[in-house]
Design a protein around this motif. Structure first.
Motif, PDB file in Angstrom:
ATOM      1  N   ARG A  22       0.849  -1.206   0.000  1.00  0.00           N
ATOM      2  CA  ARG A  22       0.000   0.000   0.000  1.00  0.00           C
ATOM      3  C   ARG A  22       0.877   1.245   0.000  1.00  0.00           C
ATOM      4  O   ARG A  22       0.615   2.187  -0.732  1.00  0.00           O
ATOM      5  CB  ARG A  22      -0.927  -0.015   1.221  1.00  0.00           C
ATOM      6  CG  ARG A  22      -1.728   1.270   1.441  1.00  0.00           C
ATOM      7  CD  ARG A  22      -2.569   1.711   0.264  1.00  0.00           C
ATOM      8  NE  ARG A  22      -3.521   0.713  -0.108  1.00  0.00           N
ATOM      9  CZ  ARG A  22      -3.975   0.566  -1.358  1.00  0.00           C
ATOM     10  NH1 ARG A  22      -3.563   1.360  -2.330  1.00  0.00           N
ATOM     11  NH2 ARG A  22      -4.855  -0.362  -1.654  1.00  0.00           N
ATOM     12  N   PHE A  23       1.931   1.260   0.815  1.00  0.00           N
ATOM     13  CA  PHE A  23       2.841   2.405   0.860  1.00  0.00           C
ATOM     14  C   PHE A  23       3.431   2.659  -0.525  1.00  0.00           C
ATOM     15  O   PHE A  23       3.470   3.797  -0.994  1.00  0.00           O
ATOM     16  CB  PHE A  23       3.950   2.145   1.887  1.00  0.00           C
ATOM     17  CG  PHE A  23       4.924   3.277   2.011  1.00  0.00           C
ATOM     18  CD1 PHE A  23       4.618   4.398   2.755  1.00  0.00           C
ATOM     19  CD2 PHE A  23       6.164   3.215   1.383  1.00  0.00           C
ATOM     20  CE1 PHE A  23       5.522   5.457   2.877  1.00  0.00           C
ATOM     21  CE2 PHE A  23       7.070   4.260   1.485  1.00  0.00           C
ATOM     22  CZ  PHE A  23       6.749   5.378   2.230  1.00  0.00           C
ATOM     23  N   ASN A  24       3.860   1.607  -1.202  1.00  0.00           N
ATOM     24  CA  ASN A  24       4.444   1.729  -2.538  1.00  0.00           C
ATOM     25  C   ASN A  24       3.399   2.254  -3.533  1.00  0.00           C
ATOM     26  O   ASN A  24       3.669   3.194  -4.288  1.00  0.00           O
ATOM     27  CB  ASN A  24       4.991   0.377  -2.992  1.00  0.00           C
ATOM     28  CG  ASN A  24       5.874   0.470  -4.225  1.00  0.00           C
ATOM     29  OD1 ASN A  24       6.031   1.518  -4.848  1.00  0.00           O
ATOM     30  ND2 ASN A  24       6.442  -0.647  -4.610  1.00  0.00           N
ATOM     31  N   ARG A  56      18.006 -11.985  -9.453  1.00  0.00           N
ATOM     32  CA  ARG A  56      17.673 -13.174  -8.670  1.00  0.00           C
ATOM     33  C   ARG A  56      16.287 -13.141  -8.043  1.00  0.00           C
ATOM     34  O   ARG A  56      15.655 -14.168  -7.903  1.00  0.00           O
ATOM     35  CB  ARG A  56      18.706 -13.392  -7.569  1.00  0.00           C
ATOM     36  CG  ARG A  56      20.098 -13.662  -8.088  1.00  0.00           C
ATOM     37  CD  ARG A  56      20.159 -15.000  -8.800  1.00  0.00           C
ATOM     38  NE  ARG A  56      21.516 -15.310  -9.206  1.00  0.00           N
ATOM     39  CZ  ARG A  56      21.851 -15.596 -10.458  1.00  0.00           C
ATOM     40  NH1 ARG A  56      20.956 -15.605 -11.406  1.00  0.00           N
ATOM     41  NH2 ARG A  56      23.102 -15.866 -10.751  1.00  0.00           N
ATOM     42  N   GLU A  57      15.833 -11.958  -7.594  1.00  0.00           N
ATOM     43  CA  GLU A  57      14.527 -11.854  -6.930  1.00  0.00           C
ATOM     44  C   GLU A  57      13.858 -10.545  -7.303  1.00  0.00           C
ATOM     45  O   GLU A  57      14.534  -9.565  -7.617  1.00  0.00           O
ATOM     46  CB  GLU A  57      14.672 -11.894  -5.405  1.00  0.00           C
ATOM     47  CG  GLU A  57      14.989 -13.244  -4.821  1.00  0.00           C
ATOM     48  CD  GLU A  57      14.998 -13.196  -3.305  1.00  0.00           C
ATOM     49  OE1 GLU A  57      13.901 -13.312  -2.704  1.00  0.00           O
ATOM     50  OE2 GLU A  57      16.082 -13.012  -2.739  1.00  0.00           O
ATOM     51  N   LEU A  58      12.534 -10.546  -7.198  1.00  0.00           N
ATOM     52  CA  LEU A  58      11.717  -9.389  -7.546  1.00  0.00           C
ATOM     53  C   LEU A  58      10.724  -9.147  -6.419  1.00  0.00           C
ATOM     54  O   LEU A  58      10.137 -10.096  -5.887  1.00  0.00           O
ATOM     55  CB  LEU A  58      10.980  -9.690  -8.859  1.00  0.00           C
ATOM     56  CG  LEU A  58      10.029  -8.672  -9.445  1.00  0.00           C
ATOM     57  CD1 LEU A  58      10.771  -7.401  -9.834  1.00  0.00           C
ATOM     58  CD2 LEU A  58       9.341  -9.272 -10.667  1.00  0.00           C
ATOM     59  N   THR A  59      10.543  -7.883  -6.032  1.00  0.00           N
ATOM     60  CA  THR A  59       9.572  -7.553  -4.993  1.00  0.00           C
ATOM     61  C   THR A  59       8.898  -6.216  -5.299  1.00  0.00           C
ATOM     62  O   THR A  59       9.454  -5.380  -6.014  1.00  0.00           O
ATOM     63  CB  THR A  59      10.215  -7.510  -3.591  1.00  0.00           C
ATOM     64  OG1 THR A  59       9.189  -7.328  -2.600  1.00  0.00           O
ATOM     65  CG2 THR A  59      11.223  -6.375  -3.474  1.00  0.00           C
ATOM     66  N   ALA A  60       7.719  -6.040  -4.703  1.00  0.00           N
ATOM     67  CA  ALA A  60       7.017  -4.755  -4.766  1.00  0.00           C
ATOM     68  C   ALA A  60       7.091  -4.053  -3.413  1.00  0.00           C
ATOM     69  O   ALA A  60       6.464  -3.024  -3.208  1.00  0.00           O
ATOM     70  CB  ALA A  60       5.556  -4.975  -5.167  1.00  0.00           C
ATOM     71  N   GLN A  81       0.175  -2.680 -10.890  1.00  0.00           N
ATOM     72  CA  GLN A  81      -0.471  -1.842  -9.878  1.00  0.00           C
ATOM     73  C   GLN A  81      -1.919  -2.281  -9.676  1.00  0.00           C
ATOM     74  O   GLN A  81      -2.387  -2.416  -8.538  1.00  0.00           O
ATOM     75  CB  GLN A  81      -0.420  -0.372 -10.290  1.00  0.00           C
ATOM     76  CG  GLN A  81       0.973   0.227 -10.245  1.00  0.00           C
ATOM     77  CD  GLN A  81       0.978   1.698 -10.645  1.00  0.00           C
ATOM     78  OE1 GLN A  81       0.119   2.461 -10.226  1.00  0.00           O
ATOM     79  NE2 GLN A  81       1.959   2.082 -11.436  1.00  0.00           N
ATOM     80  N   ALA A  82      -2.626  -2.527 -10.762  1.00  0.00           N
ATOM     81  CA  ALA A  82      -4.028  -2.956 -10.682  1.00  0.00           C
ATOM     82  C   ALA A  82      -4.136  -4.326 -10.020  1.00  0.00           C
ATOM     83  O   ALA A  82      -5.046  -4.570  -9.210  1.00  0.00           O
ATOM     84  CB  ALA A  82      -4.651  -2.979 -12.075  1.00  0.00           C
TER      85      ALA A  82
END
Length: 141
Positions: free
Chosen positions: A57-59, A81-85, A110-111
């Motif tokens: 939510r902050f992002n 190596r890794e992916l995050t939101a 985002q949606a």
């Protein structure tokens, strides 16, 4: 509800620009051409976790929502190596002296994250609760 409502694969390319600082040349790597599919030069899963809802939510509420990629250093440049939101996860990666690249979050992602938060609820950071009314206060007589 789909079993993988918390998983998407994203494809992207890495590119670089040469930078000269005080006579020294270095490469500044960045993420290019991110797509919401599972084919391309680099493909990583983006998994959403219930414990990270506040960070998502902050992002999403920031002026420029981003995705973050943790990379290992190799002789050929960074290896994703890794992916995050989650900016919190990305900050933890950086605390470990790990290279982290960021990129604008695609509108489709985002949606998808908004829908995930709608399905699972917004996580509220619970503060410490008093055991009873007036606990911890000196009595006033």
């Amino acid at each position: 509800m789909a079993a993988d409502d918390n998983l998407r694969h994203l494809s992207f390319e890495l590119a670089f620009q040469r930078q000269v600082v005080k006579g020294f040349t270095s490469l500044a790597w960045y993420i290019a051409d991110m797509g919401c599919h599972d084919h391309g030069p680099h493909v990583l899963p983006l998994t959403l976790f219930l414990t990270e809802r506040t960070a998502y939510r902050f992002n999403l509420n920031s002026q420029h929502p981003c995705l973050f990629v943790r990379c290992e250093s190799t002789d050929d440049g960074p290896a994703p190596r890794e992916l995050t939101a989650s900016q919190e996860v990305a900050a933890n990666w950086m605390d470990g002296d790990t290279q982290v690249l960021d990129t604008p979050m695609p509108l489709a992602i985002q949606a998808w994250i908004e829908a995930y938060l709608a399905r699972h609820g917004e996580r509220v950071e619970a503060g410490r609760k008093k055991k009873r009314a007036g606990a911890g206060r000196a009595s006033q007589e």
